[in-house]
Design an enzyme around this catalytic site. Structure first.
Site, short mmCIF file in Angstrom:
data_model
loop_
_atom_site.label_atom_id
_atom_site.label_comp_id
_atom_site.label_asym_id
_atom_site.label_seq_id
_atom_site.Cartn_x
_atom_site.Cartn_y
_atom_site.Cartn_z
N ASP B 49 0.88 -1.36 -0.13
CA ASP B 49 0.32 0.01 -0.05
C ASP B 49 0.99 1.38 0.25
O ASP B 49 1.29 1.46 0.39
CB ASP B 49 -0.81 0.01 1.21
CG ASP B 49 -1.94 0.94 0.97
OD1 ASP B 49 -1.55 1.89 1.84
OD2 ASP B 49 -2.89 0.56 0.75
N ARG B 50 0.65 1.96 -0.47
CA ARG B 50 1.05 2.94 -1.25
C ARG B 50 1.65 4.76 0.26
O ARG B 50 2.03 4.83 0.56
CB ARG B 50 1.66 3.83 -2.18
CG ARG B 50 1.78 3.38 -3.91
CD ARG B 50 1.36 1.49 -3.96
NE ARG B 50 0.25 1.96 -4.15
CZ ARG B 50 -0.82 0.54 -3.76
NH1 ARG B 50 -0.23 -0.50 -4.07
NH2 ARG B 50 -2.39 0.71 -4.58
N CYS B 84 -1.96 6.14 -11.21
CA CYS B 84 -1.49 6.15 -9.35
C CYS B 84 -0.64 7.27 -9.22
O CYS B 84 -0.28 7.73 -9.45
CB CYS B 84 -1.46 5.22 -9.00
SG CYS B 84 -1.39 5.16 -6.99
N ASN B 85 -1.71 8.57 -8.72
CA ASN B 85 -1.19 9.76 -8.10
C ASN B 85 0.43 9.14 -6.94
O ASN B 85 0.99 9.49 -7.53
CB ASN B 85 -1.31 10.26 -8.00
CG ASN B 85 -2.63 11.48 -9.06
OD1 ASN B 85 -2.12 12.81 -8.95
ND2 ASN B 85 -3.90 11.29 -9.60
N THR B 86 -0.65 8.77 -6.23
CA THR B 86 0.77 8.47 -4.80
C THR B 86 1.83 7.90 -5.39
O THR B 86 3.03 7.56 -4.58
CB THR B 86 -0.12 7.41 -3.99
OG1 THR B 86 -1.66 8.62 -3.38
CG2 THR B 86 1.07 7.84 -2.65
N ALA B 87 1.84 6.88 -6.65
CA ALA B 87 2.85 5.91 -6.96
C ALA B 87 4.03 6.94 -7.52
O ALA B 87 4.72 6.14 -7.52
CB ALA B 87 2.00 4.91 -7.52
N THR B 129 -4.17 12.21 -1.63
CA THR B 129 -3.85 11.24 -0.69
C THR B 129 -2.25 12.05 0.43
O THR B 129 -2.04 12.96 -0.53
CB THR B 129 -2.74 10.33 -1.15
OG1 THR B 129 -1.50 10.42 -1.86
CG2 THR B 129 -3.95 9.05 -1.37
N LYS B 169 -11.82 1.26 -3.54
CA LYS B 169 -10.86 0.28 -2.95
C LYS B 169 -11.60 -1.14 -3.05
O LYS B 169 -11.02 -2.02 -3.71
CB LYS B 169 -9.23 0.21 -2.27
CG LYS B 169 -8.59 1.78 -3.28
CD LYS B 169 -6.75 2.13 -2.23
CE LYS B 169 -6.04 2.44 -2.75
NZ LYS B 169 -5.68 1.83 -4.30
N CYS B 199 -6.03 12.05 -6.81
CA CYS B 199 -6.34 10.62 -6.58
C CYS B 199 -7.18 9.90 -7.56
O CYS B 199 -7.93 10.09 -7.75
CB CYS B 199 -6.58 9.85 -5.35
SG CYS B 199 -6.78 8.35 -4.46
#
Lengths: 239, 239
Positions: B49-50, B84-87, B129, B169, B199
């Site tokens: 999980d990022r 995926c922005n967070t990645a 996020t 999710k 996100c």
């Protein structure tokens, strides 16, 4: 993790491939990202038209399909599925060229049907391309279960199925859905009590027009999705 | 054909990846299967999980992301995108490990915004996020364009964004959409006249509740889809 990694030889058409992925996701019991089926999706639609190839009016897709199989086999796949019924015409040649075993969409469909053991044999309307109808995968399996099979007439194929299917391929889902719904109505008038949607373009078209036929249909894409989810669940159980 | 073959490093989450593929298909002018963008989609969600990794409460996803980059680079890809922005926290390390160049989702988003040159600077609510908010990719680019940026409060993050995101999710899109819609309303009350959905879980949630905010939002998944379509069109034009 597990040794399950399912390859999807897609792009025939791209929307039907997206429909399979969506149906796999929705069919997977999951509380978090990591519970979902691991997939590698080859959605490369630059493949000669399968219907035209089988009609003798276009080149064979086999060389490009074999290239895709070779590319997918560079990855550590456990299985390969093909969300296009017509492309199963080349199933044996693709299986022979692949390290990862291929799952046949008609086997997945019949497996899904056999779960509903309480359903008696029915008059089953078969919506599929000329190539799939000629191949006989579904008719043979249905007849073995005591079902009577109804196929579209040549005129219905020409006026409803083919333009409906290609409309979905163009992204004109409602236009396609209206034609495919008319075909479903015709089969029902001739006695069909349920349908097999044996072309992966059909379910997205019928869904776009909220067809009442969806509830009485066996969607081969949904059956293939269910088979993928079961492979993933078996792999997790044995881990 | 052409040398365009776009890899999608997905699975974060699987539904957001399916959303990107769907948006690419719908955004492509196409008369037939073969006109669509050639894609290889790595939708393998078994990645740590990022959000937890960046909060210091879980392992880093980087080793698994690097494995995915290595696997994708076995194929003749022209580009790689990550829905995926967070990645994108690990964007530089992934770029360094990849033969195929990576496209940054914030660059795709700002490129999409700059096409609407007639839109004056606005008060822009940023839904993302903790990791993406802290990274500052969007705030810096927006401030450079004269936009004022509004972020959710810590309480809104805890009560609305995080549970909304994780509900999507889990596949509970309506539950997630209701929470994310409330967050959008809060940002609007504080003066936001448009939103950036930074996100990739947010747009599917808002779509599930038919949010009126979608029409006033910049969807980073849609922007990434548009960038993919443009790469494909440039490649065909030069062919």
């Amino acid at each position: 993790m597990t040794d399950c990694l399912i390859g999807v030889l897609g792009g025939m058409g791209p929307l039907a491939t997206a429909d399979l992925v969506q149906k796999i996701i929705v069919s997977t019991p999951a509380d978090r990202d990591q519970d979902h089926v691991p997939l590698v999706v080859w959605n490369v639609p630059q493949i000669p038209d399968r219907q035209k190839a089988l009609a003798g009016t276009g080149p064979s897709p086999l060389p490009v399909l074999l290239e895709a199989i070779r590319a997918l086999n560079k990855l550590p796949l456990s299985h390969i599925v093909i969300p296009c019924n017509t492309a199963h015409h080349w199933f044996d040649a693709l299986t022979a060229a692949s390290r990862a075993p291929l799952l046949h969409i008609a086997d997945a469909t019949l497996a899904a049907m056999h779960k509903h053991v309480t359903v008696p044999p029915q008059v089953t309307g078969l919506i599929a391309t000329h190539g799939t109808l000629r191949a006989g995968w579904y008719q043979q399996r249905l007849a073995a279960g005591g079902n009577e099979v109804l196929e579209p007439t040549p005129q219905e194929m020409e006026e409803l199925f083919v333009p409906g299917c290609y409309a979905v391929k163009r992204g004109e889902l409602i236009e396609g859905g209206v034609l495919l719904e008319q075909l479903a109505d015709r089969l029902a008038k001739r006695g069909a009590t349920r349908l097999i949607l044996a072309c992966t373009e059909v379910a997205p078209g019928l869904a776009a027009v909220n067809s009442r036929w969806l509830a009485r249909s066996i969607d081969t894409t949904q059956a293939l999705a269910q088979a993928c989810v079961e492979l993933w669940q078996q792999s997790r159980a044995s881990y």
